[in-house]
Write an enzyme that holds these catalytic residues in place. Structure first.
Site, mmCIF file in Angstrom:
data_model
loop_
_atom_site.group_PDB
_atom_site.id
_atom_site.type_symbol
_atom_site.label_atom_id
_atom_site.label_comp_id
_atom_site.label_asym_id
_atom_site.label_seq_id
_atom_site.Cartn_x
_atom_site.Cartn_y
_atom_site.Cartn_z
ATOM 1 N N LYS A 138 23.896 34.014 -15.880
ATOM 2 C CA LYS A 138 24.327 33.265 -17.053
ATOM 3 C C LYS A 138 25.823 33.002 -16.970
ATOM 4 O O LYS A 138 26.479 33.771 -16.271
ATOM 5 C CB LYS A 138 24.006 33.982 -18.360
ATOM 6 C CG LYS A 138 24.333 35.466 -18.445
ATOM 7 C CD LYS A 138 25.717 35.986 -18.247
ATOM 8 C CE LYS A 138 26.865 35.508 -19.065
ATOM 9 N NZ LYS A 138 28.150 36.186 -18.715
ATOM 10 N N TYR A 224 25.700 35.174 -25.056
ATOM 11 C CA TYR A 224 24.807 36.297 -25.372
ATOM 12 C C TYR A 224 24.522 36.384 -26.874
ATOM 13 O O TYR A 224 23.452 36.829 -27.284
ATOM 14 C CB TYR A 224 25.386 37.622 -24.849
ATOM 15 C CG TYR A 224 24.667 38.072 -23.590
ATOM 16 C CD1 TYR A 224 23.308 38.381 -23.634
ATOM 17 C CD2 TYR A 224 25.322 38.185 -22.378
ATOM 18 C CE1 TYR A 224 22.630 38.765 -22.497
ATOM 19 C CE2 TYR A 224 24.653 38.572 -21.229
ATOM 20 C CZ TYR A 224 23.298 38.866 -21.299
ATOM 21 O OH TYR A 224 22.613 39.237 -20.173
HETATM 22 P P1 NAD Z 1 33.404 37.914 -9.684
HETATM 23 O O1 NAD Z 1 34.619 37.078 -9.676
HETATM 24 O O2 NAD Z 1 33.581 39.374 -9.695
HETATM 25 O O3 NAD Z 1 32.450 37.532 -8.456
HETATM 26 C C1 NAD Z 1 32.265 36.217 -8.039
HETATM 27 C C2 NAD Z 1 31.914 36.185 -6.579
HETATM 28 O O4 NAD Z 1 31.821 34.829 -6.171
HETATM 29 C C3 NAD Z 1 32.970 36.845 -5.675
HETATM 30 O O5 NAD Z 1 32.318 37.624 -4.704
HETATM 31 C C4 NAD Z 1 33.655 35.658 -5.018
HETATM 32 O O6 NAD Z 1 34.143 35.952 -3.718
HETATM 33 C C5 NAD Z 1 32.530 34.651 -4.953
HETATM 34 N N1 NAD Z 1 32.970 33.254 -4.860
HETATM 35 C C6 NAD Z 1 32.437 32.331 -4.054
HETATM 36 N N2 NAD Z 1 33.054 31.158 -4.171
HETATM 37 C C7 NAD Z 1 34.030 31.347 -5.059
HETATM 38 C C8 NAD Z 1 35.023 30.491 -5.593
HETATM 39 N N3 NAD Z 1 35.130 29.202 -5.233
HETATM 40 N N4 NAD Z 1 35.882 31.006 -6.490
HETATM 41 C C9 NAD Z 1 35.773 32.286 -6.896
HETATM 42 N N5 NAD Z 1 34.848 33.150 -6.424
HETATM 43 C C10 NAD Z 1 33.983 32.670 -5.514
HETATM 44 O O7 NAD Z 1 32.548 37.447 -10.951
HETATM 45 P P2 NAD Z 1 31.418 38.263 -11.702
HETATM 46 O O8 NAD Z 1 31.997 38.953 -12.873
HETATM 47 O O9 NAD Z 1 30.650 39.058 -10.742
HETATM 48 O O10 NAD Z 1 30.531 37.066 -12.292
HETATM 49 C C11 NAD Z 1 29.665 36.307 -11.467
HETATM 50 C C12 NAD Z 1 28.550 35.720 -12.326
HETATM 51 O O11 NAD Z 1 27.825 36.798 -12.901
HETATM 52 C C13 NAD Z 1 29.014 34.864 -13.473
HETATM 53 O O12 NAD Z 1 28.114 33.826 -13.685
HETATM 54 C C14 NAD Z 1 29.006 35.806 -14.659
HETATM 55 O O13 NAD Z 1 28.842 35.167 -15.904
HETATM 56 C C15 NAD Z 1 27.774 36.620 -14.321
HETATM 57 N N6 NAD Z 1 27.786 37.939 -14.971
HETATM 58 C C16 NAD Z 1 26.701 38.284 -15.704
HETATM 59 C C17 NAD Z 1 26.672 39.487 -16.375
HETATM 60 C C18 NAD Z 1 25.466 39.866 -17.181
HETATM 61 O O14 NAD Z 1 25.542 40.824 -17.938
HETATM 62 N N7 NAD Z 1 24.349 39.165 -17.031
HETATM 63 C C19 NAD Z 1 27.768 40.334 -16.301
HETATM 64 C C20 NAD Z 1 28.862 39.974 -15.527
HETATM 65 C C21 NAD Z 1 28.855 38.756 -14.858
#
Ligand code: NAD
Length: 368
Positions: A138, A224
């Site tokens: 999401k 959410y």
């Molecule tokens: P994050 O920044 O920690 O991770 C993102 C990943 O994408 C990294 O490994 C990064 O290297 C990679 N990536 C690839 N191309 C990229 C680019 N062009 N720019 C930046 N990063 C790039 O983010 P996150 O917190 O893990 O969030 C990722 C997804 O998960 C989002 O959609 C977020 O909303 C979702 N999320 C959901 C929940 C939930 O409770 N369902 C919780 C946290 C995050």
């Protein structure tokens, strides 16, 4: 969990007894299901960031129906570290360029997209075209149009799609839904939900970049609260109103929203009040029923949620929401059943999000 596993196994024995025709599986799906009736399905994670590393990979150590089989990353060193930690063979490691060749890898049944929001569409569609079922995090994508294209692409490829709304597997959210549906304390009179956290880290982070995030706290956290209202009541909002925003740090939040406030109007005239923030620690649902209030606070945490009802505290043993979420989806793939959290859920939430952004621009009530 054991009961759940037994149920799915019994389902397969029954499927064998009644013959595959009656299950109406497509040829591709039936091949998959029949080849792996009791086997765990392989999940490949795309994007090895915070959520993937902190929650999803650990949750996959407890799943019964699926396991961590593949990795897709732009960082070979990180991928190699993950592979060593989680015992993923090097043949199942991909980068963003060679990702499409995952089509030839029978170890991978499901691709889990955990990237910045603007990349969800591309990787969901590429995964579906590669013949893989998809879980996408999401918010589903940056626009309703993109979300609809993702649903259409998965449908065209005959693949299942689910959105990572782990709330559907949280006992507190399920209990609130049950209380609403059974009218345990009478009819619902008021509903308020808030979700947010302090976002004061790296100004270059993708969450602050509109092109990558699509929006700010509303898309990331507020979604959410929209889910909570829709999930609890089973109703779809028809309009949003009283929409406003505040920016605590206009320099940091120059591209995306910080605090957003809005009301959602439902067809029966019922109004839910919601709030999202990147400058407050918020996580609550407050539901007023005719015969008392139900409060869930925290309401949206991975674990440690708490609830109170007019009869006292809600009491549930801890669960790993993501484990249940992925096991449920893997089971859906095995029996060719639409996920209870399908792509359409993401589309519906994004319709509300877009109406709220229109409301922020117009200052008026906007239809969803
Ligand atoms: P994050 O920044 O920690 O991770 C993102 C990943 O994408 C990294 O490994 C990064 O290297 C990679 N990536 C690839 N191309 C990229 C680019 N062009 N720019 C930046 N990063 C790039 O983010 P996150 O917190 O893990 O969030 C990722 C997804 O998960 C989002 O959609 C977020 O909303 C979702 N999320 C959901 C929940 C939930 O409770 N369902 C919780 C946290 C995050």
């Amino acid at each position: 969990m054991e009961k759940y596993q037994q149920l799915s196994r019994r389902g397969f024995i029954r499927a064998g007894a009644i013959g595959i025709g009656t299950l109406s599986l497509t040829p591709a799906l039936s091949a998959l299901a029949l080849n792996k009736p009791d086997k765990k399905l392989g999940i490949a994670i795309v994007g090895l960031g915070m959520y993937a590393g902190g929650q999803i990979a650990p949750a996959l150590q407890h799943t019964q129906n699926c396991y961590l089989a593949g990795l897709v990353s732009g960082h070979p060193t990180k991928a190699a570290e993950w592979a060593a930690k989680y015992n993923v063979p090097s043949k199942n490691i991909y980068n963003y360029q060679n990702f499409d060749t995952i089509a030839q890898n029978p170890d991978i049944d499901i691709v889990y997209v955990i990237l910045p929001v603007a990349l969800h569409k591309e990787y969901t569609i590429r995964a579906a075209k590669a013949g893989k079922h998809v879980i996408c995090e999401k918010p589903m994508a940056v626009t309703v149009k993109d979300c609809e294209e993702m649903v259409a692409a998965c449908k065209k490829a005959n693949r299942l799609l689910s959105i990572g709304y782990r709330m559907h597997f949280d006992p507190y959210a399920l209990e609130l839904k049950r209380i609403y549906q059974k009218q345990v304390y009478g009819k619902l009179k008021a509903f308020e939900a808030a979700n947010g956290f302090f976002y004061n880290t790296d100004p270059k982070a993708w969450r602050l970049n509109k092109a990558l995030a699509g929006g700010g706290s509303l898309m990331d956290m507020g979604i959410y609260t929209i889910q909570a209202a829709r999930f609890t009541t089973g109703m779809e909002p028809v309009a949003v109103m009283n929409v406003r925003q505040e920016k605590t740090n206009p320099e940091l939040f120059k591209e995306v929203d910080d605090k957003v406030f809005w009301d959602m109007e439902f067809p029966n005239g019922f109004v839910a009040k919601c709030k999202s923030s990147y400058s407050d620690q918020l996580s609550s649902v407050h539901a007023e029923f005719e015969r008392g209030n139900v409060d869930v606070k925290p309401a949206f945490y991975y674990n440690g949620n708490k609830g109170t009802t007019p009869d006292g505290p809600m009491n549930f043993p801890p669960v790993i929401q993501q484990t249940l979420q992925m096991d449920d989806f893997a089971n859906c793939v095995k029996i060719n059943k639409k996920s209870q959290v399908p792509g359409e859920e993401g589309v519906k939430d994004m319709k509300v999000v877009e109406a709220i952004y229109r409301g922020l621009a117009s200052g008026k009530r906007e239809l969803v």
